[in-house]
Design a protein around this motif. Structure first.
Motif, PDB file in Angstrom:
ATOM      1  N   PRO A 122      -2.301   5.071  -3.057  1.00  0.00           N
ATOM      2  CA  PRO A 122      -1.809   5.177  -4.372  1.00  0.00           C
ATOM      3  C   PRO A 122      -0.130   5.000  -4.345  1.00  0.00           C
ATOM      4  O   PRO A 122       0.500   4.571  -5.182  1.00  0.00           O
ATOM      5  CB  PRO A 122      -2.269   6.278  -5.233  1.00  0.00           C
ATOM      6  N   ASN A 123       0.468   5.549  -3.323  1.00  0.00           N
ATOM      7  CA  ASN A 123       2.016   5.661  -3.263  1.00  0.00           C
ATOM      8  C   ASN A 123       2.513   5.884  -1.763  1.00  0.00           C
ATOM      9  O   ASN A 123       1.737   6.061  -0.990  1.00  0.00           O
ATOM     10  CB  ASN A 123       2.549   6.875  -3.968  1.00  0.00           C
ATOM     11  N   THR A 124       3.761   5.484  -1.563  1.00  0.00           N
ATOM     12  CA  THR A 124       4.243   5.721  -0.405  1.00  0.00           C
ATOM     13  C   THR A 124       4.143   6.892   0.473  1.00  0.00           C
ATOM     14  O   THR A 124       4.334   6.786   1.650  1.00  0.00           O
ATOM     15  CB  THR A 124       5.935   5.123  -0.178  1.00  0.00           C
ATOM     16  N   PHE A 125       4.401   7.995  -0.342  1.00  0.00           N
ATOM     17  CA  PHE A 125       4.070   9.348   0.152  1.00  0.00           C
ATOM     18  C   PHE A 125       2.707   9.507   0.898  1.00  0.00           C
ATOM     19  O   PHE A 125       2.730   9.855   2.050  1.00  0.00           O
ATOM     20  CB  PHE A 125       4.213  10.424  -0.997  1.00  0.00           C
ATOM     21  N   ILE A 126       1.827   8.879   0.316  1.00  0.00           N
ATOM     22  CA  ILE A 126       0.377   9.237   1.013  1.00  0.00           C
ATOM     23  C   ILE A 126       0.320   8.070   2.164  1.00  0.00           C
ATOM     24  O   ILE A 126      -0.151   8.495   3.246  1.00  0.00           O
ATOM     25  CB  ILE A 126      -0.728   8.947   0.077  1.00  0.00           C
ATOM     26  N   TRP A 154      -5.529  13.470   0.526  1.00  0.00           N
ATOM     27  CA  TRP A 154      -4.898  12.383   1.305  1.00  0.00           C
ATOM     28  C   TRP A 154      -5.813  11.142   1.434  1.00  0.00           C
ATOM     29  O   TRP A 154      -5.189  10.021   1.499  1.00  0.00           O
ATOM     30  CB  TRP A 154      -4.629  12.683   2.584  1.00  0.00           C
ATOM     31  N   LEU A 155      -7.064  11.285   1.051  1.00  0.00           N
ATOM     32  CA  LEU A 155      -7.822  10.165   1.565  1.00  0.00           C
ATOM     33  C   LEU A 155      -9.057   9.812   0.232  1.00  0.00           C
ATOM     34  O   LEU A 155      -9.213   8.579   0.234  1.00  0.00           O
ATOM     35  CB  LEU A 155      -8.857  10.521   2.489  1.00  0.00           C
ATOM     36  N   SER A 156      -9.175  10.611  -0.701  1.00  0.00           N
ATOM     37  CA  SER A 156      -9.921  10.345  -1.875  1.00  0.00           C
ATOM     38  C   SER A 156      -9.407   9.197  -2.708  1.00  0.00           C
ATOM     39  O   SER A 156     -10.237   8.435  -3.546  1.00  0.00           O
ATOM     40  CB  SER A 156     -10.356  11.539  -2.528  1.00  0.00           C
ATOM     41  N   LYS A 157      -8.391   8.979  -2.563  1.00  0.00           N
ATOM     42  CA  LYS A 157      -7.831   7.887  -3.840  1.00  0.00           C
ATOM     43  C   LYS A 157      -7.373   6.696  -3.089  1.00  0.00           C
ATOM     44  O   LYS A 157      -6.668   5.777  -3.420  1.00  0.00           O
ATOM     45  CB  LYS A 157      -6.441   8.512  -4.396  1.00  0.00           C
ATOM     46  N   THR A 158      -8.098   6.463  -1.773  1.00  0.00           N
ATOM     47  CA  THR A 158      -7.844   5.330  -0.934  1.00  0.00           C
ATOM     48  C   THR A 158      -8.687   4.137  -1.136  1.00  0.00           C
ATOM     49  O   THR A 158      -9.920   4.587  -1.432  1.00  0.00           O
ATOM     50  CB  THR A 158      -7.444   5.453   0.395  1.00  0.00           C
ATOM     51  N   VAL A 159      -8.566   3.019  -0.798  1.00  0.00           N
ATOM     52  CA  VAL A 159      -9.529   1.833  -0.857  1.00  0.00           C
ATOM     53  C   VAL A 159      -9.347   0.918   0.218  1.00  0.00           C
ATOM     54  O   VAL A 159      -8.355   0.608   0.631  1.00  0.00           O
ATOM     55  CB  VAL A 159      -9.315   0.830  -2.317  1.00  0.00           C
ATOM     56  N   VAL A 180       0.700   0.072  -0.202  1.00  0.00           N
ATOM     57  CA  VAL A 180       0.667   0.756  -1.577  1.00  0.00           C
ATOM     58  C   VAL A 180      -0.185  -0.411  -2.338  1.00  0.00           C
ATOM     59  O   VAL A 180       0.327  -1.643  -2.462  1.00  0.00           O
ATOM     60  CB  VAL A 180       2.039   1.042  -2.209  1.00  0.00           C
ATOM     61  N   ALA A 181      -1.141   0.154  -3.045  1.00  0.00           N
ATOM     62  CA  ALA A 181      -1.861  -0.958  -4.181  1.00  0.00           C
ATOM     63  C   ALA A 181      -1.692  -0.292  -5.704  1.00  0.00           C
ATOM     64  O   ALA A 181      -2.290   1.080  -5.632  1.00  0.00           O
ATOM     65  CB  ALA A 181      -3.267  -0.704  -3.600  1.00  0.00           C
ATOM     66  N   ALA A 182      -1.364  -1.270  -6.406  1.00  0.00           N
ATOM     67  CA  ALA A 182      -1.273  -0.681  -7.827  1.00  0.00           C
ATOM     68  C   ALA A 182      -2.667  -0.677  -8.335  1.00  0.00           C
ATOM     69  O   ALA A 182      -3.503  -1.583  -7.972  1.00  0.00           O
ATOM     70  CB  ALA A 182      -0.509  -1.912  -8.500  1.00  0.00           C
ATOM     71  N   GLY A 183      -2.945   0.397  -9.072  1.00  0.00           N
ATOM     72  CA  GLY A 183      -4.269   0.375  -9.811  1.00  0.00           C
ATOM     73  C   GLY A 183      -5.171   1.466  -8.999  1.00  0.00           C
ATOM     74  O   GLY A 183      -6.242   1.527  -9.357  1.00  0.00           O
ATOM     75  N   THR A 184      -4.721   1.782  -7.708  1.00  0.00           N
ATOM     76  CA  THR A 184      -5.622   2.661  -6.621  1.00  0.00           C
ATOM     77  C   THR A 184      -6.322   3.839  -7.601  1.00  0.00           C
ATOM     78  O   THR A 184      -7.425   4.049  -7.250  1.00  0.00           O
ATOM     79  CB  THR A 184      -4.888   2.967  -5.467  1.00  0.00           C
ATOM     80  N   GLU A 185      -5.453   4.770  -8.200  1.00  0.00           N
ATOM     81  CA  GLU A 185      -5.968   5.641  -8.942  1.00  0.00           C
ATOM     82  C   GLU A 185      -6.955   5.353  -9.901  1.00  0.00           C
ATOM     83  O   GLU A 185      -8.070   6.007 -10.027  1.00  0.00           O
ATOM     84  CB  GLU A 185      -4.711   6.350  -9.462  1.00  0.00           C
TER      85      GLU A 185
END
Length: 111
Positions: free
Chosen positions: A48-52, A29-34, A82-87
């Motif tokens: 990265p997405n609305t689910f998260i 849940w948190l590692s791919k956030t900025v 949701v931020a494009a390119g977060t991953e």
């Protein structure tokens, strides 16, 4: 007044959150956030997405706000966007290759 950039603040918050949640939860849940923006007692976290975003909103909001409040020494309301390119931006954080370049179609398939 906040003088540190949002990504730097968020990295500090992630360090604290990593100690407070299980490793699988952090990874999922948190590692791919900025950290995207910090202004007027509002902190925007890019996901990265609305689910998260929905999961963090429902299940981790208070913990995240507590971590940010401790860092900023002021009450903070967190928002998830949701931020494009977060991953892709976070791939460098782990320093793990996405695939092994030695494995190609020609070397994998036996003719």
């Amino acid at each position: 007044m906040i003088t540190r950039p949002a990504p730097e603040i968020w990295e500090a918050a992630l360090g604290q959150l990593q100690l407070e949640v299980s490793k699988p939860n952090f990874s999922t849940w948190l590692s791919k956030t900025v950290g995207m923006e910090c202004r007027d007692n509002r902190f925007v976290v890019g996901v990265p997405n609305t689910f998260i975003a929905e999961y963090l909103e429902k299940n981790q909001r208070s913990l995240i706000e507590k971590a940010l409040t401790g860092i900023l020494k002021d009450d903070v309301k967190v928002e998830f966007s949701v931020a494009a390119g977060t991953e892709k931006r976070n791939a460098s954080r782990t320093n793990l290759p996405l695939f092994n370049p030695r494995y190609t179609f020609d070397t994998f398939v036996v003719w």
